[in-house]
Write an enzyme that holds these catalytic residues in place. Structure first.
Site, short mmCIF file in Angstrom:
data_model
loop_
_atom_site.label_atom_id
_atom_site.label_comp_id
_atom_site.label_asym_id
_atom_site.label_seq_id
_atom_site.Cartn_x
_atom_site.Cartn_y
_atom_site.Cartn_z
N ASP A 183 6.15 6.29 -37.47
CA ASP A 183 5.79 4.99 -38.04
C ASP A 183 4.33 5.16 -38.40
OD1 ASP A 183 4.70 2.38 -38.35
OD2 ASP A 183 6.51 1.59 -37.43
N HIS A 184 4.05 5.30 -39.69
CA HIS A 184 2.69 5.75 -40.04
C HIS A 184 1.63 4.72 -39.66
CE1 HIS A 184 3.18 3.42 -43.79
NE2 HIS A 184 1.88 3.50 -43.91
N HIS A 246 6.54 -1.42 -38.94
CA HIS A 246 5.07 -1.49 -38.91
C HIS A 246 4.54 -2.75 -38.22
CE1 HIS A 246 5.67 1.78 -41.54
NE2 HIS A 246 5.69 1.12 -42.68
C1 BG6 Z 1 5.85 1.85 -46.24
C2 BG6 Z 1 6.72 0.91 -47.01
O1 BG6 Z 1 6.44 2.21 -45.03
O2 BG6 Z 1 4.59 1.24 -45.99
C3 BG6 Z 1 6.04 0.53 -48.31
O3 BG6 Z 1 7.97 1.53 -47.29
C4 BG6 Z 1 4.67 -0.01 -48.05
O4 BG6 Z 1 6.83 -0.43 -49.02
C5 BG6 Z 1 3.87 0.92 -47.17
O5 BG6 Z 1 4.03 -0.14 -49.31
C6 BG6 Z 1 2.56 0.29 -46.75
O6 BG6 Z 1 1.78 1.25 -46.09
P1 BG6 Z 1 0.21 1.18 -46.15
O7 BG6 Z 1 -0.24 2.29 -45.27
O8 BG6 Z 1 -0.18 1.38 -47.59
O9 BG6 Z 1 -0.19 -0.16 -45.66
#
Ligand code: BG6
Length: 508
Positions: A183-184, A246
């Site tokens: 989960d980044h 997230h």
């Molecule tokens: C991803 C989603 O996991 O996270 C995207 O699939 C979203 O739809 C993105 O744009 C948002 O990540 P960050 O790091 O740009 O806030």
């Protein structure tokens, strides 16, 4: 810091966008910082035909464009590229895994990687339950000679049942401690700093509970539409795409109890407990607790902005939500009765992720407020991105006669640090996987607990299509109905690009 041991990173889905924009640039950033082991290689795997050389040519522009460290000595790129290899094969076809096995053996001999391999699944989700079985059929899951780990991209499941099934399949061939569900958001430096802010300071934690906190607000919004991801997004929607993973992970970090130690078991146990304490939203409560919206066309600064239904890959009648705001409670000792509000959306006025802790008012209103009747509450804003930092809002006397109170800001910005390098989320998470540290990866039980909370909402929408999907013009803050969630006398914070800007000046 622990050193990484020689190893190979094998990426399934190597011709895809994630590999190009995030994974290879992140590996490169680790290389520039000297964080890769002496002996290391990346083996890209996919159906597209590439040689090692043409694969390097394909990914090199991504490194130059997306790596954090791209402006460092350009000769680094030339030294980095020879570490990349490619094996073309169809990951669906069990018979082709002998090709992979032979290549891994060859590379590990040449490179001395001692059979340590990470498999990264950056493929369509339908393959998450297939590739591990094929790997196991060729004993590529066995850890007799070295470690074998597997990183699984999101989405982990489509609903509770499919997440359970995927866990079951994975655990039938790999052990939980070999599984790294990514989960980044957990890889973001500012998200990890939530734990440090809370548990390394004596001043916040005593107030971090139902006695002093009125409500918690979490926003993660973007200022662009779905672009060319319409095909994927329409089958997903904001609840699956952002909330189940997230946003709930952010909730976990904000709401968890102090872990006994900083390790993957202790921290992930506490996150799990938060998810287990989420009060289920009953089907009949869904329309009042969850507001969904979809962006419609508009003009942003004079330019036409396409509505969601005009995006490539999106059906004309789509009711997929591109915006979601919801209210919920955490039924435990610390949070009993404190509402949590979260919202996420595509095509809002700005890109921002932040957590706002709204403290309760003083028990007695002693002073007049410069804002007239509305009394101010202290707020602590934890800015995840952009303009990363922390902001505390508090009352201060307006100079002059009497005792009039105005709200002022006390702010810290990461960019003010002398060593302000913020590694990308993928950089941090890949390094952790290489080191065998799964603290910032989701554990199977927590993923299921998060789905358990989200599932009834999906079911309610499915069985009651009359629950409205509100349109909102692209470039606005989403449906007005989301305001009624927050309740009388309260409002969402409308953040600007810069953390401390509010009031009359706001850059979006
Ligand atoms: C991803 C989603 O996991 O996270 C995207 O699939 C979203 O739809 C993105 O744009 C948002 O990540 P960050 O790091 O740009 O806030």
């Amino acid at each position: 810091m622990k050193a990484t041991t020689p190893q190979l990173l094998t990426i399934f889905g190597a011709s895809g966008d994630l590999t190009f924009r995030k994974l290879i640039p992140a590996v490169y950033d680790l290389f520039v910082q000297g964080l890769l082991p002496d002996c290391f290689g990346v083996l890209g795997v996919g159906r597209t035909e590439f040689t090692d050389e043409s694969f390097r040519e394909r990914v090199a522009p991504g490194v130059r464009e997306f790596a954090n460290k791209r402006s460092d000595d350009p000769s680094f790129v030339e030294r980095f590229l020879p570490m990349l290899y490619y094996q073309s094969m169809d990951p669906q076809d069990a018979d082709q895994y002998d090709l992979l096995k032979a290549r891994l053996t060859l590379l590990s001999e040449a490179c001395g990687t001692m059979e340590n391999v990470i498999f990264y699944l950056s493929t369509p989700p339908s393959l998450y339950g297939v590739i591990p079985f094929h790997l196991a059929a060729y004993d590529l899951h066995k850890q007799d000679q070295g470690f074998r780990r597997i990183i699984i991209e999101k989405p982990f499941g489509y609903d509770l049942a499919s997440a359970r099934e995927l866990n079951r399949r994975l655990l039938s061939v790999f052990d939980e401690d070999q599984l790294y569900r990514i989960d980044h958001y957990l890889g973001k430096e500012t998200v990890q700093n939530l734990l440090v802010t809370r548990f390394s300071n004596g001043i916040f934690e005593p107030l971090w509970n139902r006695n002093y906190i009125d409500h918690v607000e979490i926003t993660a919004v973007e200022d662009i539409g779905v672009g060319d991801r319409g095909g994927y997004y329409d089958g997903s929607g904001a609840l699956r795409d952002m909330v189940q993973n997230h946003l709930l992970q952010l909730v976990g970090m904000v709401a968890m109890e102090p872990p006994t130690v900083v390790d993957s078991t202790a921290i992930r146990n506490e996150i799990l407990k938060v998810f287990q304490s989420l009060r289920p939203i009953k089907p009949q409560e869904v329309p009042d607790y969850v507001i969904r919206g979809q962006y419609v066309s508009s003009h942003i600064r004079g330019k036409y902005a396409r509505g969601y239904r005009e995006e490539k890959g999106v059906p004309q009648e789509s009711r997929t939500e591109t915006y979601l705001a919801m209210k919920f409670f955490i039924d435990n000792w610390r949070w009993g009765g404190v509402p949590f509000f979260i919202r996420t959306g595509k095509y809002l006025p700005t890109r921002v992720t932040e957590i706002v802790i709204h403290f309760k008012e003083t028990p007695h209103r002693l002073f007049a407020s410069a804002y007239g009747k509305t009394h101010h509450n202290n707020q602590l804003v934890l800015r995840i991105q952009p303009n990363e930092g922390i902001l505390l809002k508090f009352g201060m006397k307006v100079p002059g006669s009497g005792f009039q109170v105005d709200v002022v800001n006390m702010d810290f910005h990461y960019e003010d640090l002398s060593n302000a390098y913020l590694p990308s989320a993928y950089e941090r998470l890949l390094l952790d996987a290489m080191l065998g540290d799964s603290t910032l990866y989701s554990r199977g039980d927590a993923v299921e607990a998060a789905w358990k909370f989200v599932d009834p909402i999906l079911k309610a929408w499915e069985s009651n299509p009359e629950i409205p999907v509100y349109g909102y013009p692209a470039g606005t803050w989403g449906p007005e109905h989301a305001d009624s969630l927050i309740g009388e006398g309260k409002s969402w914070r409308y953040p600007c690009r810069n953390l401390a800007d509010d009031g009359s000046y706001c850059e979006l």
